[in-house]
Motif scaffolding. Sequence first.
Motif, PDB file in Angstrom:
ATOM      1  N   UNK A  91     -78.784  53.750  75.776  1.00 57.92           N
ATOM      2  CA  UNK A  91     -78.946  52.336  75.458  1.00 57.92           C
ATOM      3  C   UNK A  91     -80.347  51.943  74.979  1.00 57.92           C
ATOM      4  N   UNK A  92     -81.321  52.777  75.204  1.00 59.41           N
ATOM      5  CA  UNK A  92     -82.678  52.454  74.767  1.00 59.41           C
ATOM      6  C   UNK A  92     -83.035  53.059  73.420  1.00 59.41           C
ATOM      7  N   UNK A  93     -82.035  53.573  72.714  1.00 52.99           N
ATOM      8  CA  UNK A  93     -82.240  54.097  71.371  1.00 52.99           C
ATOM      9  C   UNK A  93     -81.421  53.248  70.406  1.00 52.99           C
ATOM     10  N   UNK A  94     -82.041  52.873  69.311  1.00 51.99           N
ATOM     11  CA  UNK A  94     -81.389  52.008  68.336  1.00 51.99           C
ATOM     12  C   UNK A  94     -81.021  52.805  67.093  1.00 51.99           C
ATOM     13  N   UNK A  95     -79.765  52.677  66.692  1.00 55.54           N
ATOM     14  CA  UNK A  95     -79.294  53.244  65.435  1.00 55.54           C
ATOM     15  C   UNK A  95     -78.736  52.095  64.606  1.00 55.54           C
ATOM     16  N   UNK A 136     -82.337  59.939  64.943  1.00 58.72           N
ATOM     17  CA  UNK A 136     -81.737  61.138  65.545  1.00 58.72           C
ATOM     18  C   UNK A 136     -82.659  61.890  66.507  1.00 58.72           C
ATOM     19  N   UNK A 137     -83.926  62.128  66.191  1.00 57.75           N
ATOM     20  CA  UNK A 137     -84.768  62.847  67.161  1.00 57.75           C
ATOM     21  C   UNK A 137     -84.819  62.171  68.534  1.00 57.75           C
ATOM     22  N   UNK A 138     -84.894  60.858  68.553  1.00 57.80           N
ATOM     23  CA  UNK A 138     -84.905  60.137  69.825  1.00 57.80           C
ATOM     24  C   UNK A 138     -83.600  60.302  70.586  1.00 57.80           C
ATOM     25  N   UNK A 139     -82.488  60.234  69.873  1.00 57.37           N
ATOM     26  CA  UNK A 139     -81.189  60.437  70.512  1.00 57.37           C
ATOM     27  C   UNK A 139     -81.067  61.862  71.038  1.00 57.37           C
ATOM     28  N   UNK A 140     -81.525  62.834  70.277  1.00 59.82           N
ATOM     29  CA  UNK A 140     -81.428  64.231  70.712  1.00 59.82           C
ATOM     30  C   UNK A 140     -82.216  64.468  71.991  1.00 59.82           C
ATOM     31  N   UNK A 141     -83.452  63.994  72.042  1.00 57.27           N
ATOM     32  CA  UNK A 141     -84.273  64.225  73.233  1.00 57.27           C
ATOM     33  C   UNK A 141     -83.793  63.408  74.423  1.00 57.27           C
ATOM     34  N   UNK A 186     -87.245  50.829  69.840  1.00 54.38           N
ATOM     35  CA  UNK A 186     -86.220  51.495  69.034  1.00 54.38           C
ATOM     36  C   UNK A 186     -85.917  52.926  69.471  1.00 54.38           C
ATOM     37  N   UNK A 187     -86.877  53.620  70.053  1.00 53.01           N
ATOM     38  CA  UNK A 187     -86.657  54.990  70.509  1.00 53.01           C
ATOM     39  C   UNK A 187     -86.890  56.055  69.467  1.00 53.01           C
ATOM     40  N   UNK A 188     -87.252  55.686  68.248  1.00 53.18           N
ATOM     41  CA  UNK A 188     -87.450  56.685  67.193  1.00 53.18           C
ATOM     42  C   UNK A 188     -88.597  57.641  67.496  1.00 53.18           C
TER      43      UNK A 188
END
Length: 162
Positions: free
Chosen positions: A133-137, A106-111, A48-50
């Motif tokens: 693409x490796x982060x899930x929202x 959001x933290x995963x997307x930001x980094x 998920x990337x979280x």
Amino acid sequence: MSDEVQVTVTVNGRRREARLEPRRLLIDFLRHDLGLTGAHIGCEQGVCGACTVLLDGRTARSCLHFAVAVDGSDIRTVEDLADLHQLHPIQEMFHQKHALQCGFCTPGFLLTTVELLERTADPDEAAIREALMNNVCRCTGYANIVDAVAEAAVELRRGNGA
């Protein structure tokens, strides 16, 4: 005799030392031992990337790494982006472009965005989508996230970086 192992890492520019059980996950070390709760525990499978952090400058899933395995590493968490008075341009664009809803991812997307924009100052939409693409929202539908990353790239090229 203790099974704990000495670990020394640099987290957000600060040297941190701890004695940890070898099975302690990096996410648990960051959240529970250091109090850095920005990275979230999501799927616990790295999908998920979280739990994304920057590990020696590269995105990494902190739920997949044992803390003892990253001994000597430099780790950046989302807490390192802003100061008390001003958001990082990436955070500001996520806010302005409504690129977040519940905020869990959001933290995963930001980094992930930090890593992308440090490597590619002017990414096109395809490059942005590939990087993310490796982060899930589960809330936003991604369009606003892609727009926020593109605008953050513009701001950083203008020299409005943190």
